[in-house]
Motif scaffolding. Structure first.
Motif, mmCIF file in Angstrom:
data_model
loop_
_atom_site.group_PDB
_atom_site.id
_atom_site.type_symbol
_atom_site.label_atom_id
_atom_site.label_comp_id
_atom_site.label_asym_id
_atom_site.label_seq_id
_atom_site.Cartn_x
_atom_site.Cartn_y
_atom_site.Cartn_z
ATOM 1 N N GLN A 129 0.851 -1.313 0.112
ATOM 2 C CA GLN A 129 0.100 -0.032 0.126
ATOM 3 C C GLN A 129 0.987 1.222 0.023
ATOM 4 O O GLN A 129 2.155 1.286 0.422
ATOM 5 N N TYR A 130 0.431 2.461 -0.516
ATOM 6 C CA TYR A 130 1.219 3.495 -0.785
ATOM 7 C C TYR A 130 0.290 4.752 -0.920
ATOM 8 O O TYR A 130 -0.811 4.784 -1.387
ATOM 9 N N GLY A 131 0.761 6.039 -0.459
ATOM 10 C CA GLY A 131 0.162 7.195 -0.662
ATOM 11 C C GLY A 131 0.677 7.939 -1.677
ATOM 12 O O GLY A 131 1.388 7.476 -2.708
ATOM 13 N N GLU A 132 0.457 9.245 -1.978
ATOM 14 C CA GLU A 132 0.701 9.990 -2.886
ATOM 15 C C GLU A 132 1.894 11.266 -2.723
ATOM 16 O O GLU A 132 2.124 11.259 -1.531
ATOM 17 N N GLY A 133 2.521 11.687 -3.731
ATOM 18 C CA GLY A 133 3.490 12.736 -3.518
ATOM 19 C C GLY A 133 3.547 13.656 -4.608
ATOM 20 O O GLY A 133 2.900 13.425 -5.765
ATOM 21 N N LEU A 134 4.141 14.878 -4.472
ATOM 22 C CA LEU A 134 4.117 15.884 -5.371
ATOM 23 C C LEU A 134 5.587 16.587 -5.628
ATOM 24 O O LEU A 134 6.474 16.438 -4.633
ATOM 25 N N ILE A 135 5.907 16.869 -6.722
ATOM 26 C CA ILE A 135 7.309 17.544 -7.276
ATOM 27 C C ILE A 135 6.924 18.826 -7.910
ATOM 28 O O ILE A 135 6.131 19.072 -8.735
ATOM 29 N N VAL A 136 7.585 19.691 -7.566
ATOM 30 C CA VAL A 136 7.401 21.148 -7.979
ATOM 31 C C VAL A 136 8.707 21.975 -8.394
ATOM 32 O O VAL A 136 9.849 21.342 -7.888
ATOM 33 N N GLU A 137 8.731 23.123 -8.835
ATOM 34 C CA GLU A 137 9.958 23.700 -8.964
ATOM 35 C C GLU A 137 10.617 24.216 -7.706
ATOM 36 O O GLU A 137 9.889 24.197 -6.595
ATOM 37 N N ALA A 138 11.831 23.978 -7.589
ATOM 38 C CA ALA A 138 12.470 24.223 -6.381
ATOM 39 C C ALA A 138 12.154 25.574 -5.892
ATOM 40 O O ALA A 138 11.924 26.742 -6.346
ATOM 41 N N GLY A 139 11.795 25.597 -4.434
ATOM 42 C CA GLY A 139 11.173 26.709 -3.736
ATOM 43 C C GLY A 139 9.866 26.763 -3.746
ATOM 44 O O GLY A 139 9.328 27.338 -3.139
ATOM 45 N N ASN A 140 9.087 26.019 -4.508
ATOM 46 C CA ASN A 140 7.871 25.839 -4.396
ATOM 47 C C ASN A 140 7.072 27.172 -4.640
ATOM 48 O O ASN A 140 6.411 27.657 -3.674
ATOM 49 N N PRO A 141 7.431 28.060 -5.724
ATOM 50 C CA PRO A 141 7.113 29.216 -5.727
ATOM 51 C C PRO A 141 5.489 29.579 -5.781
ATOM 52 O O PRO A 141 5.048 30.657 -5.337
ATOM 53 N N LEU A 142 4.605 28.598 -6.116
ATOM 54 C CA LEU A 142 3.227 28.662 -6.310
ATOM 55 C C LEU A 142 2.671 28.360 -4.688
ATOM 56 O O LEU A 142 1.360 28.311 -4.795
ATOM 57 N N GLY A 143 3.476 27.927 -3.965
ATOM 58 C CA GLY A 143 2.838 27.211 -2.508
ATOM 59 C C GLY A 143 1.874 25.914 -2.657
ATOM 60 O O GLY A 143 1.212 25.916 -2.002
ATOM 61 N N ASP A 230 -8.222 13.062 0.899
ATOM 62 C CA ASP A 230 -9.093 12.251 1.677
ATOM 63 C C ASP A 230 -9.927 11.752 0.690
ATOM 64 O O ASP A 230 -11.238 12.104 0.568
ATOM 65 N N ILE A 231 -9.601 10.831 -0.162
ATOM 66 C CA ILE A 231 -10.669 10.425 -1.319
ATOM 67 C C ILE A 231 -10.378 8.864 -1.265
ATOM 68 O O ILE A 231 -9.512 8.281 -0.929
ATOM 69 N N GLU A 232 -11.409 8.230 -1.830
ATOM 70 C CA GLU A 232 -11.556 6.843 -2.282
ATOM 71 C C GLU A 232 -10.109 6.516 -3.207
ATOM 72 O O GLU A 232 -10.116 7.280 -4.065
ATOM 73 N N GLY A 233 -9.474 5.619 -2.761
ATOM 74 C CA GLY A 233 -8.401 5.000 -3.551
ATOM 75 C C GLY A 233 -7.081 5.457 -2.933
ATOM 76 O O GLY A 233 -5.976 5.105 -3.535
ATOM 77 N N VAL A 234 -7.195 6.255 -1.706
ATOM 78 C CA VAL A 234 -6.010 6.592 -1.052
ATOM 79 C C VAL A 234 -5.934 6.120 0.192
ATOM 80 O O VAL A 234 -7.110 6.693 0.909
ATOM 81 N N PRO A 235 -5.213 5.703 0.821
ATOM 82 C CA PRO A 235 -4.111 4.952 0.013
ATOM 83 C C PRO A 235 -4.535 3.937 -0.990
ATOM 84 O O PRO A 235 -5.406 3.229 -0.970
ATOM 85 N N SER A 236 -3.458 3.673 -2.046
ATOM 86 C CA SER A 236 -3.774 2.737 -3.187
ATOM 87 C C SER A 236 -3.024 1.437 -2.570
ATOM 88 O O SER A 236 -2.093 1.318 -1.852
ATOM 89 N N TYR A 237 -3.515 0.461 -3.115
ATOM 90 C CA TYR A 237 -3.070 -0.980 -2.777
ATOM 91 C C TYR A 237 -2.773 -1.653 -4.190
ATOM 92 O O TYR A 237 -3.461 -1.743 -5.049
#
Length: 297
Positions: A129-143, A230-237
């Motif tokens: 089982q596992y969750g999700e992640g995000l990758i953004v531009e360094a410094g996350n300028p858009l927050g 907080d949605i159906e499918g997270v965590p994923s299996y």
């Protein structure tokens, strides 16, 4: 004359019976000799595996197939008496079509089990089982720290690997379709963010985190403060998948998988590939594929 005609008709009838009997014997012999897919694989000692380059689930390194899903599949098939794996690289979106067409005996890529996919493939019991992640531009300028942040800013564009479950996750959190781009694999999603064609990419947490480590770039960063949706499918299996016509092989796989879960092998293999042997592990019957396929879990 009538007697001769009778004899000829009788001879023709006997020949016809003999021919029919021979056909039945031949068909019976073919059926007996064909065997099941499992028996054939055991006889060959090899299984054809379809995978997509997505570390740490399944990926190719120096010509060798590696990853948690791969190691789990190897262990299970070894218990079934099948020691060789013929690995075939495929784009993510072509994995299920490939197993449907008989190109692969099984696909193993940590693929999330969900009702839509269950209509097209026979999944094993969950291997992780596992969750999700995000990758953004360094410094996350858009927050950006959540899928809701993407939805709330229509100027943000997110790029996702084609066929990934994150596409539907984003939509369920209110992200519009015109904000979503797709790319064939994880490196391509990173390139889109680096080039400015997209602002953010998302994928399973371990996938994007390890891919970023491999990319060795200061231009991107992993969002440590990401809020899991907080949605159906997270965590994923995730699990292995077989053809819908190959449930016998799937069932045999499940039997050995359960044994390897019980003796601690699966937990150890997860840890060896960077996962947490407790939080990413799915105990026997804790969450079933039947429940995931029906949308009840």
């Amino acid at each position: 004359m009538k007697k001769l005609l009778y004899v000829l008709l009788l001879a023709s009838f006997l020949m016809l019976l003999t021919a029919c009997g021979g056909s039945d014997d031949t068909a019976s012999g073919e059926d007996e000799g064909s065997g099941s897919t499992l028996e054939q694989l055991q006889e060959d000692g090899s299984v054809t595996i379809g995978f997509a380059n997505e570390a740490p689930y399944a990926y190719e390194e120096d010509g060798e197939l590696k990853g948690a899903s791969v190691d789990i599949a190897k262990a299970v098939f070894a218990e079934l008496g099948i020691d060789e794996m013929d690995s075939q690289l495929s784009e993510w979106g072509q994995l299920i079509p490939g197993v449907q067409a008989g190109q692969f005996d099984v696909i193993t890529a940590g693929m999330a089990i969900n009702p839509d996919r269950c209509e097209n493939a026979a999944f094993s019991e969950p291997t992780m089982q596992y969750g999700e992640g995000l990758i953004v531009e360094a410094g996350n300028p858009l927050g950006i720290e959540s899928y809701e942040d993407i939805a709330n800013n229509p100027d943000v564009t997110v790029v996702v690997m084609e066929g990934a479950t994150e596409i539907e996750f984003l939509k369920s959190e209110g992200v519009s379709e015109d904000q979503i781009q797709t790319a064939p694999d994880i490196p391509a999603t990173f390139s889109a963010v680096q080039s400015g064609r997209a602002n953010v990419t998302t994928g399973t947490e371990m996938t994007v985190k390890m891919a970023l480590e491999s990319a060795d770039t200061d231009a991107l960063e992993f969002v440590e403060s990401f809020e899991q949706p907080d949605i159906e499918g997270v965590p994923s299996y995730g699990g292995a998948a077989f053809s819908l016509e190959n449930t016998e092989l799937r069932d045999a796989y499940n039997e050995k998988l359960a044994e390897l879960k019980e003796d601690g092998t699966i937990s150890e293999l997860l840890e060896e590939n960077g996962f947490n042997g407790e939080t990413n592990f799915v105990p026997v019957d804790a969450v079933t594929t039947e429940a995931l396929c029906s949308g009840e879990a």
